[in-house]
Structures are given as C-alpha cells and as structure tokens.
Design a protein around this motif. Structure first.
Motif, PDB file in Angstrom:
ATOM      1  N   UNK A   8     -13.435  -3.846 -35.674  1.00 54.77           N
ATOM      2  CA  UNK A   8     -11.755  -4.071 -35.225  1.00 54.77           C
ATOM      3  C   UNK A   8     -11.283  -4.699 -36.617  1.00 54.77           C
ATOM      4  N   UNK A   9     -10.172  -4.226 -36.338  1.00 53.71           N
ATOM      5  CA  UNK A   9      -9.039  -4.870 -37.729  1.00 53.71           C
ATOM      6  C   UNK A   9      -8.848  -6.655 -37.491  1.00 53.71           C
ATOM      7  N   UNK A  10      -9.239  -7.027 -36.348  1.00 55.72           N
ATOM      8  CA  UNK A  10      -9.070  -8.228 -36.583  1.00 55.72           C
ATOM      9  C   UNK A  10     -10.208  -9.049 -37.005  1.00 55.72           C
ATOM     10  N   UNK A  11     -11.899  -8.937 -36.855  1.00 49.30           N
ATOM     11  CA  UNK A  11     -13.072  -8.387 -37.666  1.00 49.30           C
ATOM     12  C   UNK A  11     -12.733  -8.483 -39.372  1.00 49.30           C
ATOM     13  N   UNK A  12     -12.173  -7.468 -40.044  1.00 51.34           N
ATOM     14  CA  UNK A  12     -11.823  -7.217 -41.201  1.00 51.34           C
ATOM     15  C   UNK A  12     -10.681  -8.288 -41.525  1.00 51.34           C
ATOM     16  N   UNK A  13      -9.679  -8.336 -41.349  1.00 56.68           N
ATOM     17  CA  UNK A  13      -9.161  -9.549 -41.628  1.00 56.68           C
ATOM     18  C   UNK A  13      -9.489 -10.877 -41.563  1.00 56.68           C
ATOM     19  N   UNK A  14     -10.399 -11.096 -40.333  1.00 60.57           N
ATOM     20  CA  UNK A  14     -11.027 -12.302 -40.776  1.00 60.57           C
ATOM     21  C   UNK A  14     -11.641 -12.473 -42.043  1.00 60.57           C
ATOM     22  N   UNK A  15     -12.707 -11.176 -42.462  1.00 57.40           N
ATOM     23  CA  UNK A  15     -13.447 -11.577 -43.525  1.00 57.40           C
ATOM     24  C   UNK A  15     -12.479 -11.075 -44.376  1.00 57.40           C
ATOM     25  N   UNK A  16     -11.706 -10.688 -44.869  1.00 60.00           N
ATOM     26  CA  UNK A  16     -10.547 -10.601 -45.970  1.00 60.00           C
ATOM     27  C   UNK A  16     -10.409 -11.592 -46.695  1.00 60.00           C
ATOM     28  N   UNK A  17      -9.898 -12.614 -45.452  1.00 55.20           N
ATOM     29  CA  UNK A  17      -9.317 -14.229 -45.163  1.00 55.20           C
ATOM     30  C   UNK A  17     -10.480 -14.725 -45.831  1.00 55.20           C
ATOM     31  N   UNK A  18     -11.887 -15.171 -45.450  1.00 51.76           N
ATOM     32  CA  UNK A  18     -12.912 -15.764 -46.263  1.00 51.76           C
ATOM     33  C   UNK A  18     -12.940 -16.048 -47.081  1.00 51.76           C
ATOM     34  N   UNK A  19     -12.825 -14.076 -47.308  1.00 52.21           N
ATOM     35  CA  UNK A  19     -12.510 -13.856 -48.842  1.00 52.21           C
ATOM     36  C   UNK A  19     -12.110 -14.818 -49.864  1.00 52.21           C
ATOM     37  N   UNK A  20     -10.889 -14.107 -49.510  1.00 48.22           N
ATOM     38  CA  UNK A  20      -9.743 -14.968 -50.404  1.00 48.22           C
ATOM     39  C   UNK A  20      -9.705 -16.537 -50.506  1.00 48.22           C
ATOM     40  N   UNK A  21     -10.311 -17.272 -48.937  1.00 47.47           N
ATOM     41  CA  UNK A  21     -10.352 -18.512 -49.324  1.00 47.47           C
ATOM     42  C   UNK A  21     -11.402 -19.152 -50.145  1.00 47.47           C
TER      43      UNK A  21
END
Length: 163
Positions: free
Chosen positions: A142-155
């Motif tokens: 899902x897009x929310x899973x992708x968004x969470x992975x991106x946020x984790x990487x950015x952090x």
C-alpha cells in the motif's frame, strides 16, 4: 570598539607584520601568533578580509506550498552547519483556502549559495537512496506502507547527518 574588533585588529596587524618579511624570525613569529589567535577565537581568513563589507542576502528554497516535515529538519541541519539562518515565510492570497509557506535562507552571499546547493544535493540524495531502500525491501503493498518506509529512511538519514 568591541572585544571582537580588537582581536580582529590585532590579528590583521600581526599578519601585516608577517607579510613585511624584513626579518624572517619576526615575520614567522607574527604569523604563528596570528594563527594561534585565529584558532583560539575561531576566526577564518574570510572573516578578516571581508569584515563589514558584505551584505546579507535572502534566497528562497521553495515556492509557496505545503512544506513537508523532512524539509524543515533538513534546512535546520544545513543552516546549523553552513553559517546561515532560515525562516519559514507564510502567505495566503484572498482567494486561496490554504496558507502557502516557503523556506528562506539568509546570510552572506557565498554561505547562502553553498547552503542552497547543499540543501538540494541532500534532498536529491535522500530521495534517491530512499527509493533504493524501499525497492530493496519486500515490495510495499500500500501507499501507506511505502510512506512509512520512506519516513523511516529519512529519520535514519537525519540521525546520521546530525552525527
């Protein structure tokens, strides 16, 4: 005359004496003393040559839009490390429903230019390596899973950048 001005004048006088070159030992001693004072008070060569001659410039990093959380964190890291200040400017036209915001850098011209370039270089690197990270993981459904992975990487990127 402030203490900083007195120190800058002393360093300038020592450097002038060092450049005279009449007496090698005296010139070397003056240069060594100037270098010690510059290190002690964290004064760069640019501070000596351009003291009071440069003007402060303002440069926008973006247009009026919605600013993402990671853009605020990134610009703060860049500002802390490149002798510039930043602020967020808000604007809303009468016919607009939402307020637009943009990131703005402020400082000496060469510092602002460097910070501007570093911001976009870091942004491009973050986006590229985040997509590599996401594609290397199990494909998010899902897009929310992708968004969470991106946020984790950015952090993680920001933790690494802050050192």
């Amino acid at each position: 005359m402030s203490v900083n001005d007195k120190i800058l004048d002393k360093i300038k006088n020592l450097l002038t004496l060092a450049e005279d070159g009449n007496n090698d030992e005296e010139s070397q001693t003056a240069l060594l003393m100037a270098q010690k004072l510059m290190l002690k008070y964290k004064i760069s060569q640019n501070d000596l040559s351009s003291r009071g001659k440069q003007e402060i410039v303002i440069r926008s990093l973006s247009v009026y839009k919605r600013i993402f959380w990671w853009e605020k964190v990134l610009v703060k890291i860049i500002a802390d490390n490149f002798r510039v200040m930043f602020y967020i400017q808000s604007h809303r036209l009468p016919y607009q429903k939402n307020v637009g915001r943009k990131l703005v850098l402020m400082g000496y011209p060469e510092d602002v230019d460097l910070a501007y370039e570093m911001f976009y270089l870091a942004e491009d690197a973050m986006k590229f390596y985040a997509s590599q990270y996401i594609n290397g993981q199990v494909r998010p459904k899902t897009a929310s899973q992708k968004s969470r992975l991106r946020k984790t990487y950015y952090q993680g990127f920001f933790r690494w950048a802050k050192g």
